[in-house]
Design a protein around this motif. Structure first.
Motif, PDB file in Angstrom:
ATOM      1  N   LYS A 172       0.739  -1.327  -0.027  1.00 40.31           N
ATOM      2  CA  LYS A 172      -0.147  -0.051  -0.053  1.00 40.31           C
ATOM      3  C   LYS A 172       0.931   1.046   0.207  1.00 40.31           C
ATOM      4  CE  LYS A 172      -3.966  -2.137   2.602  1.00 40.31           C
ATOM      5  NZ  LYS A 172      -4.677  -2.093   3.941  1.00 40.31           N
ATOM      6  N   GLN A 173       2.143   1.168   0.509  1.00 36.81           N
ATOM      7  CA  GLN A 173       3.032   2.197   0.474  1.00 36.81           C
ATOM      8  C   GLN A 173       4.060   2.222  -0.341  1.00 36.81           C
ATOM      9  OE1 GLN A 173       3.437   4.059   4.642  1.00 36.81           O
ATOM     10  NE2 GLN A 173       2.312   2.606   5.578  1.00 36.81           N
ATOM     11  N   ARG A 174       4.069   1.406  -1.262  1.00 41.22           N
ATOM     12  CA  ARG A 174       5.318   1.214  -2.050  1.00 41.22           C
ATOM     13  C   ARG A 174       5.834   2.332  -2.733  1.00 41.22           C
ATOM     14  NH1 ARG A 174       9.098   1.600  -4.176  1.00 41.22           N
ATOM     15  NH2 ARG A 174      10.178   0.221  -5.834  1.00 41.22           N
ATOM     16  N   LYS A 175       5.055   3.410  -3.282  1.00 39.57           N
ATOM     17  CA  LYS A 175       5.481   4.695  -3.653  1.00 39.57           C
ATOM     18  C   LYS A 175       6.317   5.521  -2.633  1.00 39.57           C
ATOM     19  CE  LYS A 175       2.131   4.753  -7.423  1.00 39.57           C
ATOM     20  NZ  LYS A 175       1.292   5.508  -8.297  1.00 39.57           N
ATOM     21  N   LEU A 176       6.042   5.077  -1.443  1.00 40.37           N
ATOM     22  CA  LEU A 176       6.643   6.200  -0.474  1.00 40.37           C
ATOM     23  C   LEU A 176       7.915   5.412   0.374  1.00 40.37           C
ATOM     24  CD1 LEU A 176       3.353   6.919   1.803  1.00 40.37           C
ATOM     25  CD2 LEU A 176       4.478   8.412  -0.116  1.00 40.37           C
ATOM     26  N   LEU A 177       8.245   4.270  -0.172  1.00 38.79           N
ATOM     27  CA  LEU A 177       9.300   3.567   0.296  1.00 38.79           C
ATOM     28  C   LEU A 177      10.611   4.199  -0.222  1.00 38.79           C
ATOM     29  CD1 LEU A 177       8.161  -0.022   0.129  1.00 38.79           C
ATOM     30  CD2 LEU A 177       8.415   1.353   2.152  1.00 38.79           C
ATOM     31  N   HIS A 178      11.645   4.479   0.559  1.00 39.98           N
ATOM     32  CA  HIS A 178      12.999   4.930   0.137  1.00 39.98           C
ATOM     33  C   HIS A 178      13.848   3.480  -0.040  1.00 39.98           C
ATOM     34  CE1 HIS A 178      17.280   6.157   0.540  1.00 39.98           C
ATOM     35  NE2 HIS A 178      16.745   7.332   0.140  1.00 39.98           N
ATOM     36  N   ALA A 179      14.849   3.783  -1.148  1.00 36.31           N
ATOM     37  CA  ALA A 179      15.530   2.491  -1.490  1.00 36.31           C
ATOM     38  C   ALA A 179      16.229   1.892   0.002  1.00 36.31           C
ATOM     39  CB  ALA A 179      16.511   2.941  -2.279  1.00 36.31           C
ATOM     40  N   LYS A 180      16.582   2.442   0.943  1.00 34.36           N
ATOM     41  CA  LYS A 180      17.257   1.708   2.030  1.00 34.36           C
ATOM     42  C   LYS A 180      15.949   1.033   2.756  1.00 34.36           C
ATOM     43  CE  LYS A 180      21.282   4.678   2.662  1.00 34.36           C
ATOM     44  NZ  LYS A 180      22.304   3.442   2.586  1.00 34.36           N
ATOM     45  N   ASN A 181      14.824   1.628   2.878  1.00 39.67           N
ATOM     46  CA  ASN A 181      13.723   0.838   3.359  1.00 39.67           C
ATOM     47  C   ASN A 181      13.448  -0.598   2.701  1.00 39.67           C
ATOM     48  OD1 ASN A 181      11.647   3.741   3.436  1.00 39.67           O
ATOM     49  ND2 ASN A 181      13.011   3.335   4.868  1.00 39.67           N
ATOM     50  N   ILE A 182      13.555  -0.329   1.481  1.00 36.21           N
ATOM     51  CA  ILE A 182      13.546  -1.730   0.501  1.00 36.21           C
ATOM     52  C   ILE A 182      14.676  -2.695   1.139  1.00 36.21           C
ATOM     53  CG2 ILE A 182      13.556  -2.668  -1.694  1.00 36.21           C
ATOM     54  CD1 ILE A 182      12.333  -0.096  -2.778  1.00 36.21           C
ATOM     55  N   VAL A 183      15.732  -2.147   1.205  1.00 39.18           N
ATOM     56  CA  VAL A 183      16.915  -3.208   1.642  1.00 39.18           C
ATOM     57  C   VAL A 183      16.572  -3.746   2.757  1.00 39.18           C
ATOM     58  CG1 VAL A 183      19.309  -3.152   2.264  1.00 39.18           C
ATOM     59  CG2 VAL A 183      18.501  -1.775   0.262  1.00 39.18           C
ATOM     60  N   GLU A 184      16.034  -3.070   3.882  1.00 36.14           N
ATOM     61  CA  GLU A 184      15.926  -3.590   5.342  1.00 36.14           C
ATOM     62  C   GLU A 184      14.640  -4.545   5.304  1.00 36.14           C
ATOM     63  OE1 GLU A 184      17.021  -0.707   8.583  1.00 36.14           O
ATOM     64  OE2 GLU A 184      15.207   0.046   7.689  1.00 36.14           O
ATOM     65  N   ILE A 185      13.607  -4.243   4.380  1.00 40.77           N
ATOM     66  CA  ILE A 185      12.370  -4.986   4.254  1.00 40.77           C
ATOM     67  C   ILE A 185      12.684  -6.427   3.534  1.00 40.77           C
ATOM     68  CG2 ILE A 185      10.452  -5.450   2.879  1.00 40.77           C
ATOM     69  CD1 ILE A 185       9.905  -2.304   3.178  1.00 40.77           C
ATOM     70  N   VAL A 186      13.507  -6.365   2.302  1.00 42.70           N
ATOM     71  CA  VAL A 186      14.025  -7.426   1.545  1.00 42.70           C
ATOM     72  C   VAL A 186      14.941  -8.491   2.557  1.00 42.70           C
ATOM     73  CG1 VAL A 186      15.551  -8.317  -0.231  1.00 42.70           C
ATOM     74  CG2 VAL A 186      13.930  -6.491  -0.563  1.00 42.70           C
ATOM     75  N   VAL A 187      15.786  -7.834   3.237  1.00 41.21           N
ATOM     76  CA  VAL A 187      16.657  -8.501   4.179  1.00 41.21           C
ATOM     77  C   VAL A 187      16.026  -9.287   5.219  1.00 41.21           C
ATOM     78  CG1 VAL A 187      18.670  -8.518   5.840  1.00 41.21           C
ATOM     79  CG2 VAL A 187      18.786  -7.297   3.818  1.00 41.21           C
ATOM     80  N   GLY A 188      14.814  -8.795   5.985  1.00 40.15           N
ATOM     81  CA  GLY A 188      14.149  -9.001   7.058  1.00 40.15           C
ATOM     82  C   GLY A 188      13.402 -10.318   6.569  1.00 40.15           C
TER      83      GLY A 188
END
Length: 291
Positions: A172-188
């Motif tokens: 739902k918030q994909r367009k608001l995610l910073h690239a570093k947020n994506i790294v943390e999410i993917v790693v988790g």
């Protein structure tokens, strides 16, 4: 005030630390929280400041703090400074376990990350955090979602409904995610072994755009994650240029004075082997950095 704008002056903070070592017992609980957060935020306090100066006073006055807010901030401050004082964290966990239902999204994200490496010692706290997170997941910001998913994943929490709920909010918030947020999410998610194609495809599809905002360490983490994904997921979720884009970012960083941390070096070599990434320049630079 200086920490809130990420301003550092080593001489000033060193002087403040000297004063604290002599007068820390005169601080109010709120001042202790603010000082611990500030030193951690700008990475100016050494381990002795947290363990020998802050921790004893905090433990002695534990019930005077505004719980859970202040205690969550203290837990994050120690964790961000890479200091885990086991006696202090045991006391924090004991008090926080009774206050989980009062936590907001910021509190949850702070505590989950702070306790991630010692989850095994605080199973009750994490069970309560999981249950509470499900009920307030819709209130999390992109940063809070990223930190919470990362923390639960690194802690080894095995709860598919939890990750499904959090990922629904990520989409739902994909367009608001910073690239570093994506790294943390993917790693988790990778650490939790919850990697549905739907979420991975959304997070990993814009590799060229992500490299504009990522550090080389982030690129290494992503390469390592992709190398561990189920083959059908990595094949469908990643673009054809994903691996090359991330490797190019690492190569550019290696052209300066940057040195790999030992864990990054190990992750990069493991990822290169699994992904069949043959890059003479990267290998030569790794060899030069070996002791």
């Amino acid at each position: 005030a200086f920490a809130s704008v990420n301003f550092t002056h080593s001489g000033m903070f060193s002087h403040i630390q000297s004063l604290l070592e002599q007068q820390v017992e005169r601080c109010t609980p709120r001042e202790l929280v603010q000082l611990a957060w500030a030193f951690s935020r700008v990475k100016q306090g050494d381990e002795s400041l947290f363990v020998d100066t802050f921790a004893p006073v905090i433990r002695a006055r534990m019930l005077e703090f505004d719980a859970p807010k202040d205690l969550c901030t203290l837990a994050w401050s120690f964790s961000h400074a890479k200091v885990v004082d086991i006696p202090l964290f045991n006391d924090l966990a004991h008090v926080l376990s009774a206050k989980v239902k009062l936590m907001n999204a910021h509190d949850v994200a702070s505590v989950v990350v702070a306790f991630a490496s010692i989850e095994y010692a605080h199973r009750r706290l994490f069970r309560d955090l999981v249950k509470h997170t499900r009920s307030i997941a819709h209130t999390f910001s992109p940063l809070q979602l990223a930190r919470t998913i990362y923390g639960f994943g690194v802690a080894g929490v095995d709860d598919e409904p939890l990750y499904r709920t959090l990922c629904e909010n990520v989409l739902k918030q994909r367009k608001l995610l910073h690239a570093k947020n994506i790294v943390e999410i993917v790693v988790g998610l990778a650490e939790a072994e919850y990697t549905p194609l739907k979420i991975m495809s959304v997070l990993l599809k814009d590799s060229q755009d992500m490299t504009r905002w990522l550090a080389a360490e982030d690129a290494i983490q992503l390469l390592h994650v992709v190398s561990r994904l189920p083959r059908e997921v990595s094949r469908e979720a990643c673009t054809d240029t994903f691996v090359d884009d991330m490797a190019a970012l690492v190569r550019r960083r290696m052209q300066g004075w940057w040195r790999l941390r030992p864990n990054d070096m190990a992750d990069l070599l493991e990822a290169m082997r699994a992904l069949h990434l043959e890059d003479v320049f990267i290998i030569e630079n790794i060899c030069k950095q070996l002791p």
